[in-house]
Design an enzyme around this catalytic site. Structure first.
Site, PDB file in Angstrom:
ATOM      1  N   LYS A 281       0.854  -1.192   0.000  1.00 10.81           N
ATOM      2  CA  LYS A 281       0.000   0.000   0.000  1.00 10.81           C
ATOM      3  C   LYS A 281       0.897   1.253   0.000  1.00 10.81           C
ATOM      4  CE  LYS A 281      -4.195   1.692   2.206  1.00 10.81           C
ATOM      5  NZ  LYS A 281      -5.364   1.322   2.999  1.00 10.81           N
ATOM      6  N   GLU A 365     -19.483  -3.874  10.907  1.00  7.75           N
ATOM      7  CA  GLU A 365     -20.311  -3.002  11.738  1.00  7.75           C
ATOM      8  C   GLU A 365     -21.408  -3.773  12.466  1.00  7.75           C
ATOM      9  OE1 GLU A 365     -19.340  -2.351   8.643  1.00  7.75           O
ATOM     10  OE2 GLU A 365     -18.170  -0.504   8.831  1.00  7.75           O
ATOM     11  N   ARG A 393     -25.338  -0.241   8.020  1.00  4.61           N
ATOM     12  CA  ARG A 393     -25.174  -1.695   7.916  1.00  4.61           C
ATOM     13  C   ARG A 393     -25.771  -2.431   9.123  1.00  4.61           C
ATOM     14  NH1 ARG A 393     -20.647  -3.504   4.397  1.00  4.61           N
ATOM     15  NH2 ARG A 393     -21.431  -2.609   2.486  1.00  4.61           N
TER      16      ARG A 393
HETATM   17  C1  LIG Z   1     -18.949  -0.717   5.383  1.00  2.00           C
HETATM   18  C2  LIG Z   1     -17.708   0.117   5.399  1.00  2.00           C
HETATM   19  N1  LIG Z   1     -17.026   0.264   6.557  1.00  2.00           N
HETATM   20  C3  LIG Z   1     -15.920   1.025   6.587  1.00  2.00           C
HETATM   21  C4  LIG Z   1     -15.458   1.632   5.456  1.00  2.00           C
HETATM   22  C5  LIG Z   1     -14.263   2.546   5.520  1.00  2.00           C
HETATM   23  N2  LIG Z   1     -13.143   2.016   4.754  1.00  2.00           N
HETATM   24  C6  LIG Z   1     -12.887   2.411   3.515  1.00  2.00           C
HETATM   25  S1  LIG Z   1     -11.560   1.686   2.848  1.00  2.00           S
HETATM   26  C7  LIG Z   1     -11.300   0.792   4.248  1.00  2.00           C
HETATM   27  C8  LIG Z   1     -10.152  -0.152   4.303  1.00  2.00           C
HETATM   28  C9  LIG Z   1     -10.237  -1.140   3.198  1.00  2.00           C
HETATM   29  O1  LIG Z   1      -9.132  -1.978   3.244  1.00  2.00           O
HETATM   30  P1  LIG Z   1      -8.812  -2.865   1.983  1.00  2.00           P
HETATM   31  O2  LIG Z   1     -10.058  -3.415   1.434  1.00  2.00           O
HETATM   32  O3  LIG Z   1      -7.773  -3.831   2.372  1.00  2.00           O
HETATM   33  O4  LIG Z   1      -8.270  -1.838   0.915  1.00  2.00           O
HETATM   34  P2  LIG Z   1      -6.868  -1.045   0.926  1.00  2.00           P
HETATM   35  O5  LIG Z   1      -7.194   0.347   1.336  1.00  2.00           O
HETATM   36  O6  LIG Z   1      -5.935  -1.737   1.836  1.00  2.00           O
HETATM   37  O7  LIG Z   1      -6.419  -1.096  -0.490  1.00  2.00           O
HETATM   38  C10 LIG Z   1     -12.242   1.089   5.212  1.00  2.00           C
HETATM   39  C11 LIG Z   1     -12.290   0.524   6.566  1.00  2.00           C
HETATM   40  C12 LIG Z   1     -16.210   1.464   4.277  1.00  2.00           C
HETATM   41  N3  LIG Z   1     -15.871   2.058   3.136  1.00  2.00           N
HETATM   42  N4  LIG Z   1     -17.308   0.696   4.272  1.00  2.00           N
END
Ligand SMILES: Cc1ncc(C[n+]2csc(CCOP(=O)(O)OP(=O)(O)O)c2C)c(N)n1
Ligand SMILES: CC(=O)[C@@H](O)[C@H](O)COP(=O)(O)O
Ligand SMILES: [Mg+2]
Length: 624
Positions: A281, A365, A393
């Site tokens: 990342k 959630e 959610r």
């Molecule tokens: C239901 C929900 N909860 C929380 C989030 C906030 N959120 C956005 S990206 C993320 C992390 C995602 O991690 P990953 O899928 O591994 O993607 P990366 O950023 O590591 O590429 C979070 C917690 C969201 N978008 N949707």
């Protein structure tokens, strides 16, 4: 001569590029991303991590017919660049500009709108099954991160995909990060396959040994079981294999040659496949490689030192986090639950100080809310910190697990109201509408940072489920009304008396309300100001008192009107003969697009000028 700059008409052109040119293109995209996002703000680290992965997808698949769905969609910038939207990046996440997420309205290459996590496999599966029923011919690819894979929906979809053997490719982008470091069993499971040479050697040796062993027919069943057991422990992806998917990988997501090779294998193979891709990342920009969590989503920053261009001010999240830490010092029962967002919700300090009393459950959630319910049954005092939009959610968990049982859990609802740049998927304008109908739930909103502190103190001894909603960011410097320090359910705070009417505002709209009554005053209209610190229950006695005295009431909220604060006030007044003298102001039956918060208030009729004019007109209208 840059590939991205000159004569490049992606996506078709990508296939004509040599491997060397694909790498050059990737480097150009990376520089462009850093330069561009440093000016507009946006999700930088997730996109820097998927440059070669996305280029490889475009190299192998035919974007004119094949369909890629990006989970969350915050990593879709490279896809946007490669589908002809590079020149729009100067408007990223701005009003009427390029969205920070895939949008079907924006491009025919955006297949499914995302923003919330863990939806991609379900959506891809639906598209694939429709394809099969219609006997069409194209590939469907879901690109999902290791963080998003922790979400319940992703697990539900995996369970389904393996069972029905639908033709589908899941590209798992594993960078060991959610916004912060990824957490939980799935993350631990995936990390076993990362290039530990000892493990790789052992795995190879065991595989060879197992291959040489006779099959079950000629030897007793228990040997087969032992074989399966050893395989499960040592072969990568057995979890997915056991669920009916073909596991391919792990593959280095920054190696275009390897990636393209594995993607071609997946493309040409039948059934559901999972391609496990390892990426870094934030790759390629030293600051985001070192601090991917800080560069997950960034405001405009200086590329030389990585520092934000604007000064950070005290936020509601910060006040929440520091107050909870302070409370937790004297009350050992206090615990915090968070769903993959300890930084965003202000709980990083709490996590460091009380690691055993902070439960980061990943993007889950629903689980977060029911876990808190269980903690409450076990005698703890739980605080669940979630963004308003993500609490959507967990509606059923709030109903079924908290409120029916009247459990003393406090929902700390961050990012309530408009959040701005993230647009429709992230605005927190629904929470009042879905929370107020729930029996046994009390709902509050502070008018200021200071007041949030006192609401949290109040919550400590509150006997049932309580929701406190507060906005993104902080307070304007010129707002200095003292906080309300003690609270009685169903009792509002009267901040100013009025001869002509009253403006009842809730949460941070009280700040706007103050400016509005000052404007009205200057025009000769005397409006009082009421702080609707409780959205449920509302102050019925005050409402009736004002109506009986012949005053009109205007309500103001940053939520949808249906089921919101105004709706609660109207309901309290229903049946009263003066009920017609109430004007509710908020968002009317709409999703709110992206843009700066102030611009959006203007667009949706909640700018200072517009509200003042609407109140002036309303107050001037005759009583029935
Ligand atoms: C239901 C929900 N909860 C929380 C989030 C906030 N959120 C956005 S990206 C993320 C992390 C995602 O991690 P990953 O899928 O591994 O993607 P990366 O950023 O590591 O590429 C979070 C917690 C969201 N978008 N949707
Ligand atoms: C994509 C996503 O859901 C998060 O990254 C979100 O954009 C964070 O918002 P804040 O910047 O308000 O924390
Ligand atoms: Mg990740």
């Amino acid at each position: 001569m840059g590939i991205l700059k000159d004569g490049f008409k992606a996506p078709e052109d990508i296939k004509a590029l040599s491997l060397e040119e694909l790498y050059m293109l990737s480097e150009e995209i990376r520089s462009f991303l850093v330069e561009s996002v440093s000016k507009t703000g946006g999700h930088l680290a997730p996109n820097l991590g998927v440059v070669e992965l996305t280029v490889s997808l475009f190299n192998v698949f035919d974007l004119e017919k094949d369909k890629i769905i990006y989970d969350v969609g915050h990593q879709s910038y490279v896809h946007k660049i490669l589908t002809g939207r590079k020149d729009a990046f100067g408007t990223l996440r701005q009003f009427e500009g390029l969205s920070g997420f895939p949008k079907r309205e924006e491009s025919r290459y955006d297949i499914f709108d995302t923003g919330h996590s863990s939806t991609s496999i379900s959506a891809a599966l639906g598209i694939a099954r429709a394809r099969d029923l219609k006997e069409e011919d194209f590939q469907v690819i879901a690109v999902i991160g290791d963080g998003a894979l922790t979400g319940g929906m992703a697990m539900e979809a995996l369970n389904d995909v393996g069972d029905k053997k639908t033709d589908l490719i899941i590209v798992l982008n594993d960078n060991q990060m959610s916004i912060s470091r990824n957490v939980g069993g799935i993350s631990t499971y995936l990390s076993q396959f990362r290039g530990d040479p000892g493990y790789e050697r052992a795995k190879k040796e065991v595989q060879e040994l197992l291959d040489r062993m006779p099959l079950g027919k000629s030897i007793n069943k228990s040997v087969d079981k032992v074989k399966d057991g050893i395989k499960s422990m040592l072969l990568p992806g057995m979890l997915f294999e056991n669920m009916g998917l073909t596991y391919l990988g792990p593959v280095d997501g920054h190696n275009i040659k390897e990636m393209s090779k594995v993607l071609k294998v997946a493309r040409d193979m039948k059934g559901p496949k999972l391609v496990h891709v390892i990426t870094k990342k934030g790759k390629g920009y030293v600051r985001s490689e070192q601090h991917p969590e800080m560069f997950h989503g960034v405001p405009p920053f200086n590329t030389d030192n990585g520092k934000a261009k604007a000064q950070g001010k005290t936020t509601y999240s910060k006040v929440f986090g520091t107050t909870l830490m302070e409370m937790a010092k004297n009350n050992r029962d206090i615990v915090a639950v968070v769903a993959a967002m300890p930084d965003g919700t202000g709980l990083t300090g709490f996590k460091e100080l009380y690691p055993k009393r902070l439960f980061d459950v990943g993007i889950a959630e629903q689980h977060a809310v029911t876990l808190a319910a269980g903690l409450a049954v076990g005698g703890m005092k739980p605080y669940v910190a979630l963004y308003s939009t993500f609490l959507q959610r967990a509606f059923d968990q709030v109903v079924h697990d908290l409120c029916i049982q009247k459990l003393p859990v406090t929902l700390c609802i961050d990012r309530a109201g408009l959040v701005g740049d993230d647009g429709e998927t992230h605005q927190g304008i629904l929470d009042l509408s879905f929370l107020t109908p729930i029996p046994n739930l009390t709902v509050m909103a502070p008018k200021s940072l200071d007041e949030l502190k006192y609401m949290l103190y109040y919550s400590e001894t509150f006997p049932g489920p309580l929701a406190i909603r507060y906005p993104r960011g902080g307070d304007p410097e010129d707002f200095d009304l003292p906080p309300l320090k003690t609270f009685t359910p169903g009792k509002f705070e009267v901040l100013a008396e009025g001869k002509d009417g009253y403006l009842y505002a809730t949460g941070k709209m009280v700040q706007k309300g103050l400016k509005i009554i000052q404007r009205l005053q200057a025009e000769g209209l005397s409006f009082g100001l009421v702080n609707g610190c409780f959205i449920k229950p509302v102050d019925e006695a005050l409402i009736l008192q004002h109506l009986e005295a012949g005053k009109c009431i205007v309500t103001l909220e940053d939520n949808l009107l249906h089921g919101g604060f105004g709706s609660m006030v109207l309901e309290a007044a229903a049946g009263h003969k003066k009920a017609g003298r109430i004007l509710p102001l908020g968002f009317r039956d709409t999703f709110v697009v992206q843009g700066s918060v102030e611009k959006l208030y203007e667009k949706y009729g909640l700018g200072l000028e517009t509200i003042t004019a609407r109140i002036r007109k309303f107050a001037g209208e005759k009583n029935e």
